[in-house]
Design an enzyme around this catalytic site. Structure first.
Site, short mmCIF file in Angstrom:
data_model
loop_
_atom_site.label_atom_id
_atom_site.label_comp_id
_atom_site.label_asym_id
_atom_site.label_seq_id
_atom_site.Cartn_x
_atom_site.Cartn_y
_atom_site.Cartn_z
N LYS A 200 3.24 -15.18 1.96
CA LYS A 200 3.57 -16.04 0.83
C LYS A 200 5.08 -16.24 0.83
O LYS A 200 5.79 -15.79 -0.09
CB LYS A 200 3.09 -15.40 -0.48
CG LYS A 200 1.59 -15.47 -0.69
CD LYS A 200 1.11 -16.83 -1.18
CE LYS A 200 1.51 -17.08 -2.63
NZ LYS A 200 1.10 -18.45 -3.06
N ASP B 216 -12.22 -9.27 4.05
CA ASP B 216 -13.49 -9.25 3.31
C ASP B 216 -14.08 -10.65 3.26
O ASP B 216 -15.29 -10.85 3.40
CB ASP B 216 -13.28 -8.75 1.87
CG ASP B 216 -13.60 -7.26 1.73
OD1 ASP B 216 -13.40 -6.52 2.71
OD2 ASP B 216 -14.04 -6.85 0.64
N TYR C 134 0.82 -1.21 0.00
CA TYR C 134 0.00 0.00 0.00
C TYR C 134 0.85 1.26 0.00
O TYR C 134 0.40 2.31 -0.46
CB TYR C 134 -0.92 0.03 1.23
CG TYR C 134 -2.25 -0.66 1.03
CD1 TYR C 134 -2.30 -2.00 0.71
CD2 TYR C 134 -3.44 0.04 1.18
CE1 TYR C 134 -3.52 -2.63 0.54
CE2 TYR C 134 -4.67 -0.59 1.01
CZ TYR C 134 -4.70 -1.93 0.69
OH TYR C 134 -5.90 -2.55 0.51
N ASP D 42 -6.36 -7.14 3.76
CA ASP D 42 -7.49 -6.49 3.10
C ASP D 42 -8.40 -7.56 2.50
O ASP D 42 -9.62 -7.55 2.68
CB ASP D 42 -6.95 -5.56 2.01
CG ASP D 42 -8.07 -4.84 1.27
OD1 ASP D 42 -9.01 -4.37 1.94
OD2 ASP D 42 -8.00 -4.76 0.03
N ASP E 30 -2.75 -17.96 0.43
CA ASP E 30 -3.77 -18.55 -0.45
C ASP E 30 -4.42 -19.75 0.22
O ASP E 30 -5.65 -19.91 0.20
CB ASP E 30 -3.17 -18.92 -1.83
CG ASP E 30 -1.93 -19.81 -1.73
OD1 ASP E 30 -1.33 -19.90 -0.64
OD2 ASP E 30 -1.56 -20.42 -2.75
C1 IPM Z 1 -10.46 -1.46 3.65
C2 IPM Z 1 -10.72 -0.82 2.32
C3 IPM Z 1 -9.60 0.15 2.02
C4 IPM Z 1 -8.31 -0.64 1.89
C5 IPM Z 1 -9.83 1.03 0.78
C6 IPM Z 1 -11.12 1.82 0.86
C7 IPM Z 1 -8.67 1.96 0.53
O1 IPM Z 1 -10.88 -1.78 1.35
O2 IPM Z 1 -10.35 -0.73 4.65
O3 IPM Z 1 -10.41 -2.69 3.71
O4 IPM Z 1 -8.00 -1.18 0.81
O5 IPM Z 1 -7.60 -0.76 2.88
MG MG Z 2 -10.91 -3.80 2.08
#
Ligand code: IPM
Ligand code: MG
Length: 368
Positions: free
Chosen positions: A192, A253, A142, A249, A225
């Site tokens: 990884k 999710d 990032y 990240d 993975d």
């Molecule tokens: C998160 C989001 C952010 C990230 C975006 C909005 C920049 O996806 O907080 O998980 O990638 O960190």
């Molecule tokens: Mg995210």
């Protein structure tokens, strides 16, 4: 003693809608638990860009550095897609994380019993799930340099750099081990190391910190993975997962969906202790700005309200009050109240964002 201070940055999309519900909860604590916060509000993301031409002003950044905790809604909307990269809404969020040095991002994924049937996985796979993803938040790909898009010969090349120092890995590893000691005492580190040098270093440093300081905690390592696969195969094998910025990240999710909806997952981003002993901190829902449902009363405010519960626990040392709030939310769900994200097409009619906030506040009152 002065009241603890909060800076609310509601941001874009559904951010302001879900934050309205958090404010009801904050007011409830002021009125009923003798916990009054000094609340200020400011702009971030596209909302800040519209007014100031940048997604976060220096003044707002300075305010964020001073308060006890920042509460953030969401950043981003399609209308900003064509903006220059440097002023995209998300840059506001990334600047907050970087300049506040919020290196430990805690993303709990807990499956409330009332929602076990709603997960895309079988209820027995997710029922009772309680895992904590600790994502490194201030480094890695990032922020690594060099980065950019440049010309090579007659074509463009995009470059990003995955870069971790030993100390960056060590400090987030310590956060994960400390958390594990208060939970089920297990950490799984994901990288990884089979293809990336930064992954080899990650594994080495986590192992060193473990041996030297946390040998009482059970440590395992997994390629990220495989970790993604294990998360959907048998998520209850995990307690704390520690991983880098990008894998975190993605894996978070994935973990969020195990719980039934992205609308359920809160997060805390913590840095070093400030002069008053509280950690630098920002709390935000894991879901984004959800442009497809913005302004329709469909957003689920629970992730944002659970983020405030994390603020009570991690910034203000009010674990019992955090539990009170989490229990109230669980009870509202057990009553069968659902926002649209928690319903199938045949499940009847959902309640609105505001009705969910009101129901949670009403339930809080029954706990007094
Ligand atoms: C998160 C989001 C952010 C990230 C975006 C909005 C920049 O996806 O907080 O998980 O990638 O960190
Ligand atoms: Mg995210």
């Amino acid at each position: 003693m002065s009241n603890p201070s909060l800076l609310i940055l509601a941001g874009d999309g559904i951010g302001p809608e879900v934050m309205t519900e958090v404010k009801k909860v904050i007011d409830w604590y002021g009125a009923n638990r003798d916990m009054t916060f000094d609340v200020s509000e400011d702009l971030v993301g596209g909302a800040a860009y519209d007014v100031h031409g940048v997604p976060l002003t220096d003044k707002t950044m300075a305010k964020a550095q001073e308060v006890d905790a920042v509460l953030l809604g969401a950043c981003g909307a399609p209308k900003y897609d064509d903006l220059d990269f440097s002023v995209k809404p998300e840059r506001g969020l990334l600047r907050l994380r970087k300049e506040m040095d919020l290196f430990a991002n805690l993303r709990p994924a807990q499956c409330f019993d009332a929602l076990a049937d709603f997960s895309s996985l079988k209820a027995e796979v997710v029922g009772g799930l309680d895992i904590m993803i600790v994502r490194e938040l201030t480094s890695g790909v990032y922020f690594g340099e060099p980065r950019g898009i440049h010309e090579e010969g007659n074509e463009r090349v995009g470059v990003n750099t995955q870069r971790y120092t030993e100390s960056e890995i060590a400090r987030v590893a310590r956060s994960a081990f400390e958390l594990a000691r208060k939970r089920s005492n297990k950490v799984c580190s994901m990288e990884k190391a089979n293809v990336m040098e930064s992954g080899i270093l990650w594994r080495d440093v986590v192992t060193e910190i473990h041996t030297a300081e946390y040998a009482d905690v059970e440590l395992s390592h997994m390629y990220a993975d495989n970790g993604a696969m294990q998360l959907v195969r048998a998520p209850k094998q995990f307690d704390v997962i520690v991983t880098d910025n990008l894998f975190g990240d993605i894996l978070s999710d994935c973990a969020a969906m195990l719980t039934g909806s992205l609308g359920m997952l809160p997060s805390a981003s913590l840095g070093l202790p400030m002069a008053n002993g509280r950690p630098k901190a920002m709390y935000e829902p894991v879901h984004g700005s959800a442009p497809d449902i913005t302004g329709q009363g469909k957003a689920n405010p629970i992730a944002c309200i659970l983020s405030f519960a994390m603020a009570l626990r991690y910034s203000f040392d009010q674990g019992d009050e955090a539990t009170r709030l989490e229990d109230a939310i669980e009870a509202v769900l057990a009553d069968g109240l659902r926002t649209a994200d928690l319903m199938g097409p045949e499940d009847g009619s959902p309640i609105t964002t505001g009705e969910m906030g009101d129901a949670i506040v009403a339930k809080l009152t029954t706990t007094l």
